[in-house]
Design a protein around this motif. Sequence first.
Motif, mmCIF file in Angstrom:
data_model
loop_
_atom_site.group_PDB
_atom_site.id
_atom_site.type_symbol
_atom_site.label_atom_id
_atom_site.label_comp_id
_atom_site.label_asym_id
_atom_site.label_seq_id
_atom_site.Cartn_x
_atom_site.Cartn_y
_atom_site.Cartn_z
ATOM 1 N N THR A 1 30.444 13.959 -2.904
ATOM 2 C CA THR A 1 30.354 14.049 -4.354
ATOM 3 C C THR A 1 28.744 14.555 -4.682
ATOM 4 O OG1 THR A 1 29.717 11.944 -4.811
ATOM 5 C CG2 THR A 1 32.070 12.302 -4.868
ATOM 6 N N GLY A 2 27.960 14.408 -3.732
ATOM 7 C CA GLY A 2 26.404 14.680 -3.951
ATOM 8 C C GLY A 2 25.919 13.382 -4.804
ATOM 9 N N ARG A 3 26.542 12.575 -5.188
ATOM 10 C CA ARG A 3 25.866 11.510 -5.908
ATOM 11 C C ARG A 3 25.738 10.071 -5.382
ATOM 12 N NH1 ARG A 3 29.429 9.548 -9.537
ATOM 13 N NH2 ARG A 3 31.225 10.669 -8.791
ATOM 14 N N CYS A 4 25.841 10.415 -3.893
ATOM 15 C CA CYS A 4 25.706 9.263 -3.088
ATOM 16 C C CYS A 4 24.692 9.686 -1.900
ATOM 17 C CB CYS A 4 26.968 8.617 -2.663
ATOM 18 S SG CYS A 4 26.750 7.344 -1.462
ATOM 19 N N ILE A 5 23.700 8.572 -1.487
ATOM 20 C CA ILE A 5 22.746 8.970 -0.478
ATOM 21 C C ILE A 5 22.878 7.811 0.393
ATOM 22 C CG2 ILE A 5 20.433 9.435 0.160
ATOM 23 C CD1 ILE A 5 19.846 10.501 -2.503
ATOM 24 N N LEU A 6 23.075 8.205 1.626
ATOM 25 C CA LEU A 6 23.045 7.061 2.806
ATOM 26 C C LEU A 6 21.735 7.183 3.781
ATOM 27 C CD1 LEU A 6 24.257 4.733 4.522
ATOM 28 C CD2 LEU A 6 25.484 6.503 5.633
ATOM 29 N N TYR B 1 0.872 -1.227 0.012
ATOM 30 C CA TYR B 1 -0.121 0.049 -0.072
ATOM 31 C C TYR B 1 0.931 1.336 0.149
ATOM 32 C CZ TYR B 1 1.352 0.154 5.099
ATOM 33 O OH TYR B 1 2.142 0.165 6.073
ATOM 34 N N SER B 2 2.025 1.124 0.302
ATOM 35 C CA SER B 2 2.853 2.265 0.481
ATOM 36 C C SER B 2 3.513 2.842 -0.821
ATOM 37 C CB SER B 2 4.010 2.040 1.511
ATOM 38 O OG SER B 2 5.043 1.140 1.006
ATOM 39 N N TYR B 3 3.590 2.117 -1.783
ATOM 40 C CA TYR B 3 4.152 2.416 -3.302
ATOM 41 C C TYR B 3 3.782 3.660 -3.708
ATOM 42 C CZ TYR B 3 5.531 -2.665 -2.951
ATOM 43 O OH TYR B 3 5.795 -3.998 -2.654
ATOM 44 N N LYS B 4 2.441 3.856 -3.870
ATOM 45 C CA LYS B 4 1.942 5.260 -4.525
ATOM 46 C C LYS B 4 2.511 6.420 -3.690
ATOM 47 C CE LYS B 4 -1.663 3.240 -7.227
ATOM 48 N NZ LYS B 4 -3.087 2.887 -7.630
ATOM 49 N N PRO B 5 1.990 6.566 -2.268
ATOM 50 C CA PRO B 5 2.436 7.497 -1.474
ATOM 51 C C PRO B 5 4.160 7.954 -1.400
ATOM 52 C CG PRO B 5 0.906 6.196 -0.188
ATOM 53 C CD PRO B 5 1.443 5.270 -1.642
ATOM 54 N N LEU B 6 4.956 6.823 -1.797
ATOM 55 C CA LEU B 6 6.305 7.304 -1.804
ATOM 56 C C LEU B 6 6.835 7.760 -3.350
ATOM 57 C CD1 LEU B 6 7.417 3.936 0.184
ATOM 58 C CD2 LEU B 6 7.797 6.646 0.980
ATOM 59 N N LYS B 7 5.943 7.715 -4.134
ATOM 60 C CA LYS B 7 6.521 7.938 -5.508
ATOM 61 C C LYS B 7 6.970 9.472 -5.722
ATOM 62 C CE LYS B 7 5.471 5.363 -9.724
ATOM 63 N NZ LYS B 7 4.225 4.639 -10.411
ATOM 64 N N ASN B 8 6.256 10.288 -5.126
ATOM 65 C CA ASN B 8 6.567 11.692 -5.416
ATOM 66 C C ASN B 8 8.073 11.838 -4.699
ATOM 67 O OD1 ASN B 8 4.499 12.792 -6.753
ATOM 68 N ND2 ASN B 8 3.150 13.364 -5.013
ATOM 69 N N GLU B 9 8.224 11.536 -3.532
ATOM 70 C CA GLU B 9 9.441 11.589 -2.806
ATOM 71 C C GLU B 9 10.569 10.937 -3.599
ATOM 72 O OE1 GLU B 9 11.463 10.831 1.440
ATOM 73 O OE2 GLU B 9 9.568 10.389 1.248
ATOM 74 N N ALA B 10 10.186 9.757 -3.911
ATOM 75 C CA ALA B 10 11.338 9.159 -4.938
ATOM 76 C C ALA B 10 11.727 9.898 -6.189
ATOM 77 C CB ALA B 10 10.773 7.579 -5.365
ATOM 78 N N ASN B 11 10.541 10.439 -6.741
ATOM 79 C CA ASN B 11 11.068 11.322 -7.984
ATOM 80 C C ASN B 11 11.822 12.627 -7.460
ATOM 81 O OD1 ASN B 11 9.693 9.605 -9.761
ATOM 82 N ND2 ASN B 11 7.747 10.839 -9.305
ATOM 83 N N GLN B 12 11.607 13.114 -6.441
ATOM 84 C CA GLN B 12 12.336 14.227 -5.836
ATOM 85 C C GLN B 12 13.927 13.855 -6.027
ATOM 86 O OE1 GLN B 12 10.397 16.042 -2.424
ATOM 87 N NE2 GLN B 12 8.669 16.286 -3.657
ATOM 88 N N ILE B 13 14.132 12.843 -5.153
ATOM 89 C CA ILE B 13 15.419 11.890 -5.086
ATOM 90 C C ILE B 13 16.125 11.790 -6.451
ATOM 91 C CG2 ILE B 13 16.858 10.143 -4.217
ATOM 92 C CD1 ILE B 13 14.416 9.827 -2.195
ATOM 93 N N ARG B 14 15.443 11.419 -7.278
ATOM 94 C CA ARG B 14 15.879 11.056 -8.427
ATOM 95 C C ARG B 14 16.319 12.273 -9.142
ATOM 96 N NH1 ARG B 14 15.446 6.498 -11.119
ATOM 97 N NH2 ARG B 14 15.180 7.420 -13.299
ATOM 98 N N ALA B 15 15.651 13.278 -9.206
ATOM 99 C CA ALA B 15 15.692 14.618 -9.970
ATOM 100 C C ALA B 15 17.113 15.221 -9.000
ATOM 101 C CB ALA B 15 14.599 15.667 -9.728
ATOM 102 N N SER B 16 17.350 14.921 -7.856
ATOM 103 C CA SER B 16 18.351 15.768 -7.094
ATOM 104 C C SER B 16 19.628 14.995 -7.603
ATOM 105 C CB SER B 16 18.267 15.496 -5.629
ATOM 106 O OG SER B 16 18.312 14.315 -5.166
ATOM 107 N N LEU B 17 19.770 13.820 -7.921
ATOM 108 C CA LEU B 17 20.745 12.910 -8.387
ATOM 109 C C LEU B 17 21.311 13.266 -9.803
ATOM 110 C CD1 LEU B 17 20.393 9.547 -6.557
ATOM 111 C CD2 LEU B 17 22.116 11.217 -6.190
ATOM 112 N N HIS B 18 19.959 13.634 -10.586
ATOM 113 C CA HIS B 18 20.230 13.823 -12.204
ATOM 114 C C HIS B 18 20.791 15.175 -12.340
ATOM 115 C CE1 HIS B 18 16.793 10.713 -13.336
ATOM 116 N NE2 HIS B 18 18.018 10.275 -13.211
#
Length: 243
Positions: free
Chosen positions: A112-117, A21-38
């Motif tokens: 480097t800004g390319r790694c998240i822990l 059930y958590s997949y959809k609510p997490l999508k926006n946050e995941a996209n923000q993480i992707r954008a920051s790495l891109h």
Amino acid sequence: NELKNNSKAQYFIVSGLPYDYSYKPLKNEANQIRASLHKKGVNKIIAVFDEGGSFDERWHSGMRLQQENYSKIIIEMLNNKDLGLIFKPKSPKLLKKRLGDTYELVEEAISTGRCILYDKMDRHQSSVPVTLAGLASDLVVHTDLSAGTAALECATLGKPVLLIDREGMLYSKLNDLPLGKVRFNNWDDTILAIKEFNPKKNQNLIGHWGEFIDEMDPYRDGLSANRIGTYMKWLIEGFNQSL
């Protein structure tokens, strides 16, 4: 396993993965993480899950393999500016102690800004959902076949997932997955597969679990928790009727 444990249970109830059930609510946050790495120039995001560890090698594979889970892929990332990493340790509390000098590599990677822990945790283990790291990545690496639920959760998202089995877990159900495409015996071969993997066009089916996912979770509809709750309700109603 149930027969060997002398279980008296006569039925198995297939519900699907409980946290779907958590997949959809997490999508926006995941996209923000992707954008920051891109923004940092990353073109390929790899999420890496470890299985924790014990300092006593009688009960676990020990610290060397745990340190390798970080050092091998970080060195590759430092040599390849297209690569971004998301580390999601199972138990962050003792991560620095477990990694020893390797933790300096982690800090260098983060700088480097390319790694998240993800090192936030609750009482016992990481408080960050596995699926957040999975959704934010292009490819997932799970480093231990003794468990594998984190890998399965990400595979049900449709993410390519690689497995590393250095300990030789011969009786794992995950051995049904193809060697050299999903399963690997060491980090070096896994990194070669990561290099070959193309997020936009995965023609070589690297990390592809195929019909195996259907056997593990035939639903994948976000309703597993509802299914479990409904079945529990039916049980209670039956007990109340002295059934």
